[in-house]
Design a protein around this motif. Structure first.
Motif, short mmCIF file in Angstrom:
data_model
loop_
_atom_site.label_atom_id
_atom_site.label_comp_id
_atom_site.label_asym_id
_atom_site.label_seq_id
_atom_site.Cartn_x
_atom_site.Cartn_y
_atom_site.Cartn_z
N GLY A 1 -11.76 5.18 -11.93
CA GLY A 1 -12.93 5.38 -11.00
C GLY A 1 -13.01 4.33 -9.77
O GLY A 1 -13.91 4.42 -9.13
N THR A 2 -12.00 3.78 -9.35
CA THR A 2 -12.03 2.80 -8.38
C THR A 2 -11.41 3.67 -6.90
O THR A 2 -11.72 3.11 -6.11
CB THR A 2 -11.20 1.65 -8.37
OG1 THR A 2 -9.82 1.95 -8.99
CG2 THR A 2 -11.74 0.65 -9.59
N GLY A 3 -10.73 4.57 -7.13
CA GLY A 3 -10.43 5.37 -6.22
C GLY A 3 -8.89 5.55 -5.86
O GLY A 3 -8.38 5.66 -4.78
N LYS A 4 -8.28 4.77 -6.75
CA LYS A 4 -6.73 4.57 -6.32
C LYS A 4 -6.07 5.58 -6.38
O LYS A 4 -4.96 5.81 -5.29
CB LYS A 4 -6.04 3.70 -7.38
CG LYS A 4 -5.88 4.14 -8.99
CD LYS A 4 -5.23 3.32 -10.03
CE LYS A 4 -4.98 3.99 -11.04
NZ LYS A 4 -5.90 4.90 -11.86
N THR A 5 -6.22 6.75 -7.02
CA THR A 5 -5.43 8.08 -7.10
C THR A 5 -5.54 8.69 -5.51
O THR A 5 -4.49 9.32 -4.98
CB THR A 5 -5.67 9.08 -8.18
OG1 THR A 5 -5.40 8.20 -9.19
CG2 THR A 5 -5.03 10.18 -8.24
N THR A 6 -6.81 8.70 -5.14
CA THR A 6 -7.10 9.64 -3.92
C THR A 6 -7.41 8.81 -2.59
O THR A 6 -6.65 9.09 -1.41
CB THR A 6 -8.26 10.44 -4.05
OG1 THR A 6 -9.35 9.50 -4.71
CG2 THR A 6 -8.05 11.30 -5.11
N VAL A 7 -8.02 7.58 -2.69
CA VAL A 7 -8.25 6.86 -1.22
C VAL A 7 -7.04 6.13 -0.92
O VAL A 7 -6.51 5.85 0.30
CB VAL A 7 -9.24 5.90 -1.53
CG1 VAL A 7 -9.62 4.96 -0.59
CG2 VAL A 7 -10.51 6.67 -2.14
N VAL A 8 -6.26 5.45 -1.79
CA VAL A 8 -5.13 5.04 -1.40
C VAL A 8 -4.11 5.80 -0.64
O VAL A 8 -3.49 5.37 0.43
CB VAL A 8 -4.29 4.18 -2.59
CG1 VAL A 8 -2.97 3.60 -2.21
CG2 VAL A 8 -5.18 2.98 -3.28
N PRO A 9 -3.68 7.00 -1.11
CA PRO A 9 -2.66 7.73 -0.45
C PRO A 9 -3.28 7.95 0.97
O PRO A 9 -2.50 8.15 1.97
CB PRO A 9 -2.43 8.77 -1.37
CG PRO A 9 -2.91 8.46 -2.74
CD PRO A 9 -4.00 7.58 -2.49
N LEU A 10 -4.70 8.43 0.83
CA LEU A 10 -5.14 8.72 2.46
C LEU A 10 -4.82 7.55 3.45
O LEU A 10 -4.55 7.58 4.55
CB LEU A 10 -6.50 8.88 2.25
CG LEU A 10 -6.82 10.42 1.59
CD1 LEU A 10 -8.33 10.54 1.21
CD2 LEU A 10 -6.46 11.65 2.63
N ALA A 11 -5.05 6.23 2.85
CA ALA A 11 -5.22 5.21 3.62
C ALA A 11 -3.49 4.94 4.12
O ALA A 11 -3.34 4.58 5.32
CB ALA A 11 -5.54 3.85 2.94
N LEU A 12 -2.53 5.18 3.27
CA LEU A 12 -1.15 4.76 3.41
C LEU A 12 -0.62 5.78 4.23
O LEU A 12 0.18 5.64 5.27
CB LEU A 12 -0.39 5.10 2.17
CG LEU A 12 -0.83 3.94 1.11
CD1 LEU A 12 0.30 4.07 -0.15
CD2 LEU A 12 -0.36 2.63 1.68
N ALA A 13 -1.45 7.15 4.50
CA ALA A 13 -0.93 8.20 5.40
C ALA A 13 -1.22 7.59 6.79
O ALA A 13 -0.76 8.25 7.87
CB ALA A 13 -1.44 9.38 4.83
N THR A 14 -2.53 7.08 6.69
CA THR A 14 -2.72 6.76 8.35
C THR A 14 -2.02 5.50 8.67
O THR A 14 -2.02 5.25 9.80
CB THR A 14 -4.33 6.09 8.24
OG1 THR A 14 -4.66 5.05 7.41
CG2 THR A 14 -5.16 7.42 7.64
N ALA A 15 -1.41 4.72 7.82
CA ALA A 15 -0.70 3.64 8.32
C ALA A 15 0.69 3.87 8.61
O ALA A 15 1.36 2.97 9.10
CB ALA A 15 -0.75 2.53 7.19
N ASP A 16 1.22 4.88 8.39
CA ASP A 16 2.58 5.34 8.78
C ASP A 16 2.79 6.67 8.88
O ASP A 16 2.15 7.45 8.51
CB ASP A 16 3.45 4.90 7.22
CG ASP A 16 4.84 4.97 7.48
OD1 ASP A 16 5.62 5.76 7.81
OD2 ASP A 16 5.52 3.69 7.28
N GLY A 17 3.78 6.92 9.82
CA GLY A 17 4.07 8.32 10.18
C GLY A 17 4.79 9.40 9.23
O GLY A 17 4.88 10.41 9.47
N GLY A 18 5.47 8.70 8.11
CA GLY A 18 6.27 9.45 7.35
C GLY A 18 5.28 10.34 6.31
O GLY A 18 4.19 9.79 6.03
N ARG A 19 5.76 10.90 5.41
CA ARG A 19 5.18 11.60 4.31
C ARG A 19 5.07 10.60 3.16
O ARG A 19 5.80 9.99 3.02
CB ARG A 19 5.95 12.74 3.77
CG ARG A 19 5.26 13.66 2.55
CD ARG A 19 5.90 14.85 2.30
NE ARG A 19 5.76 15.78 3.22
CZ ARG A 19 5.94 17.30 3.14
NH1 ARG A 19 6.45 17.55 1.97
NH2 ARG A 19 5.74 18.08 3.97
#
Length: 834
Positions: A35-53
């Motif tokens: 319920g903390t958001g690790k599955t959905t929020v973390v990938p979105l944040a990582l995608a904004t921090a790096d240009g790769g997939r």
């Protein structure tokens, strides 16, 4: 998505720490409760921090699709745009995709094809604490990829439990229990909403689950608890049950509830699973398996009812029986399930067991590697170039016995060579995306039974949709047009179309004239040749499998009376002598020989079989004898070896132990116990192993009873001591009356001389043999025991007066002198009755 636009979930507070950890170390472990958001929020944040997939790996298909759909919704898009997914048989990605959610199985296949993961910047291994085989492999492979090929590849392992040290150690690049460095660990705060825990054990004791069997009374209690949860508060109710069968049962026990009853399990189509994860238009009861434990949110849930059971794979390696079994849930999994109630608001959980039972539950779920069938796992290791797994950063090493069994299966399938290296056929099997046994059944079954039929049967086996009669289940699937089954059949048929035929002279239509019944049996037999079975006698429910395991059909089975079966699934209760056949298809002998061709053999057998010497030439299908012919003139040396094996198995009671032979053995045992070597050891264990027995012309069990055992025992004596046996362990000892009395050596530590008391008058010193005092059993005139002594001098003084007082009136015709030490011994009566 900008950081401030991300959902306001607890994970947001530590996103900078996660990004910094990956930037500095390349790897990290994120511990975040449900319920903390690790599955959905973390990938979105990582995608904004790096240009790769960003590739996110989930243990389950339903979780992968749900996570992709949730992230796409946060971006205001449909799945397949910047967020996509790939699961077995279903892929939605595009050139725009920056975040791809995959199953761990897909990730492992992708690593085999492209170890560098070209174009991928970050891999997120979600829910790695669940310890599925694919999850363990993906972690180990990624560690090696970073070390050898892609040091720039970032890897983040996420877990809902606090057991992060092991993953941090492995991601740090060392399998050493005391590594030089570990990956950083970032911990997120728990979800904000409290969950009220309520203990609701059944009112009466229940039978423990066995195999797939669950006490019906538990399911009735779960249904009653659901009704209570609906009346006890608002919101949807999420119910955890071990499998689809139990979900169907509980659904049938909820007629008239003021809510929509929805099912969520792995046998459904992707569309049906996705529908269960969308908000309902009315109140709902969602009956789910463990697929709802983690990585996804079932919207609207305010209450969880937990039956407290899980389905896990188990493998009986000795008998080649693998199946799903029902076990109590772990405390960690129960906590995760309870957390589903507090994701969106305060909630409540109803545990269908007591708090005392809860305290006795295992702390963590058992890693799959410890008990599951490792055949697919071993094929992945071989494909990776590490057939035994040595040197890989696996969280737990595979059990050696289980891995050896798996590697043996791969060799039988032709997937690996004797050196453990993968073969071209092994690569074909791996490309199908099935367990290697099922992949073999698909490829070879397509050639022998036809591509469509092979794909349909394998799809049934892979989904574990079968019950008792596989052919009947196949017909039901065809008539009901099951969507998930049809989709898998299409996938398997497409996989066949990509394969080159193994035999260019044959097409994929299969053998002509092969009925559906035999086609089903053939495909099952190709997958499990050691489970091809024949009835022990006509009309019997008892079978012998080619692997040597005895098995039985359930009473009332539609397959009763079938001579040959291909067993798809069987289990064996603890302590049971036979396995229980759960799913099978009929065969005939011809088709059985084709399916289990690798187990067919013709051999000469001379041995101890079923309690006697057998000399025969046998046609076998594994343990099943197809035909046998008696050998009239067998090799005498092999016959003698068989007789000796019979003695080892069944004991020396097969011989005739005359009184002389038994007494001679006792004398030898005394000599060995007293003096040691070179006097021979004649214990059961020693005689079972020594080549001491002169078998002469013995050829059968009955002949053993006519052997001269005493003569064979004497031949055991070395020539250096053979002439001293009568000196060391005399058969008889002289007594003062002149009699020679037989010595009883039954107890090698204390030889016994039983003699009438009157014959020992005047005997002051206790006799000895080989220096060991003899135990004297002094007898009455009627040969009944009067006294036992190893000290005659003491007996005459202390015990004899009492014996005399009692006996002289009973036996007046026998002498009972006051001083026996000076009285002449006698074998006669005293007419005067002194």
């Amino acid at each position: 998505m900008a950081a401030d636009a991300l959902p306001d979930l607890p994970i947001r507070a530590i996103l900078p720490d996660v990004i910094a950890a990956l930037a500095n170390a390349g790897t990290a472990v994120l511990v975040a409760p449900p319920g903390t958001g690790k599955t959905t929020v973390v990938p979105l944040a990582l995608a904004t921090a790096d240009g790769g997939r960003v590739v996110v790996a989930e243990p389950r298909r339903v979780a992968a699709r749900a996570a992709a759909r949730r992230m796409a919704a946060l971006l205001g898009e449909e799945v397949g745009g910047r967020v996509g997914y790939t699961v077995r048989g279903d892929r939605r990605v595009s050139a725009r995709t920056r975040i791809e959610v995959v199953t761990t199985g897909v990730l492992v296949r992708r690593l085999h094809r492209d170890p560098e993961l070209a174009g991928t910047a970050v891999v997120v291994l979600d829910e790695c604490h669940e310890r599925h085989l694919d999850s363990d492999l993906a972690l180990a492979f990624l560690v090696e990829v970073r070390a050898a090929l892609r040091p720039d590849l970032h890897v983040l392992a996420t877990s809902a439990t606090a057991e992060a040290d092991r993953f941090a150690t492995l991601l740090g690049g060392s399998a050493d229990p005391q590594p030089h460095g570990s990956a950083p660990v970032v911990t997120a705060a728990a979800a904000l909403h409290p969950v009220d825990v309520r203990w609701c054990p059944p009112p009466q004791p229940l039978a423990a689950p066995h195999g797939l069997r669950v006490d019906q009374r538990l399911l009735t209690h779960v249904a009653a608890t659901v009704r209570h949860a609906l009346a006890d508060g608002d919101g949807d109710v999420l119910v955890f049950l071990p499998g689809a069968r139990e979900i169907g049962t509980v659904s049938g026990l909820l007629p008239g509830v003021d809510a929509e009853v929805v099912q969520l399990h792995g046998r459904q189509t992707g569309a049906a699973q996705d529908a269960a994860l969308r908000p309902g238009t009315s109140r709902r009861v969602v009956l789910a398996t463990a697929v709802a434990e983690s990585s996804l949110t079932v919207p609207g849930v305010r209450a969880v009812v937990d039956a407290g059971l899980s389905r896990v794979p188990r493998m009986d390696h000795a008998r080649g029986l693998g199946a799903l079994v029902t076990v109590p849930v772990s405390r960690a999994a129960a906590t995760q399930r309870a957390g589903r109630a507090g994701r969106e608001a305060p909630g409540r959980v109803y545990h269908c067991w007591s708090q005392a039972q809860h305290d006795r539950l295992p702390a963590q779920p058992e890693p799959e590697i410890t008990a599951a069938d490792l055949t697919g796992f071993a094929l992945d290791l071989a494909l990776w170039g590490h057939p035994d797994g040595a040197g890989l950063a696996l969280p737990d090493a595979p059990p050696p016995g289980a891995l050896r069994a798996a590697m043996g299966t791969l060799r039988t399938l032709g997937a690996t060579g004797e050196d453990g290296r993968v073969t071209a056929r092994g690569r074909l099997l791996a490309d199908v995306g099935l367990h290697p046994r099922l992949a073999r059944a698909l490829l070879d079954g397509a050639r022998l039974a036809g591509a469509r039929r092979a794909a349909e049967i394998v799809a049934l086996l892979d989904a574990d949709r079968t019950a008792d009669d596989l052919v009947a289940a196949w017909r039901r699937a065809r008539s009901e047009r099951d969507g998930a089954w049809i989709a898998e059949v299409r996938r398997l048929t497409a996989a066949l179309d990509r394969q080159e035929p193994t035999d260019p002279t044959q097409d994929r239509r299969g053998r002509t004239g092969l009925t559906d019944d035999l086609a089903a049996g053939l495909v099952v037999g190709l997958a499990y040749p050691e489970r091809v079975a024949r009835a022990r006698e006509a009309g019997s429910r008892a079978y012998l499998m080619a692997g040597g395991t005895a098995a039985e059909l359930n009473g009332g089975s539609a397959l009763a009376g079938t001579t040959w079966l291909a067993v798809a699934d069987a289990d064996r209760a603890p302590g049971a002598r036979t396995a229980r056949i759960r799913t099978a298809a009929p065969l005939d002998e011809t088709t059985a020989r084709v399916a289990a061709e690798t187990l067919t053999a013709t051999a000469t057998e001379i041995g101890w079989i079923d309690g006697d010497v057998v000399a025969r030439r046998v046609d076998r299908l594994g343990a099943i004898i197809l035909a046998e012919r008696r050998i009239e003139d067998p090799d005498p040396a092999l016959v003698s070896a068989a007789l000796r094996e019979g003695l080892r198995r069944e004991g020396l009671g097969l011989l005739t132990w005359s009184r002389g032979a038994a007494e001679l053995r006792a004398r030898l045992a005394f000599a060995h116990a007293t003096l040691g070597e070179p006097w021979p050891d004649v214990s059961d264990e020693a005689l079972a192993e020594a080549e001491w027995l002169d078998l002469g012309s013995a050829r059968r069990r009955a002949d053993l009873a006519r052997i001269d055992v005493a003569g064979s025992l004497r031949r055991l004596l070395p020539w250096t001591v053979a002439g001293r046996l009568d000196e060391v362990a005399p058969e008889r000892l002289p007594v003062p009356s002149g009699s020679a009395v037989r010595v009883d050596y039954s107890d090698p530590a204390a030889p016994v001389l039983a003699v009438k008391l009157q014959e020992t008058f005047g005997w002051l010193d206790t006799p000895r043999v080989a220096g060991v005092p003899v135990v004297l059993h002094l007898l009455s005139p009627a040969a009944r025991p009067l006294a036992v002594t190893s000290d005659l001098a003491s007996f005459w003084v202390n015990a004899y007066p009492g014996v005399r007082a009692e006996m002289r009136g009973r036996y007046p015709r026998h002498p009972w002198p006051e001083d026996p030490s000076t009285t002449a011994p006698t074998r006669r009566t005293n007419r005067r009755g002194s």
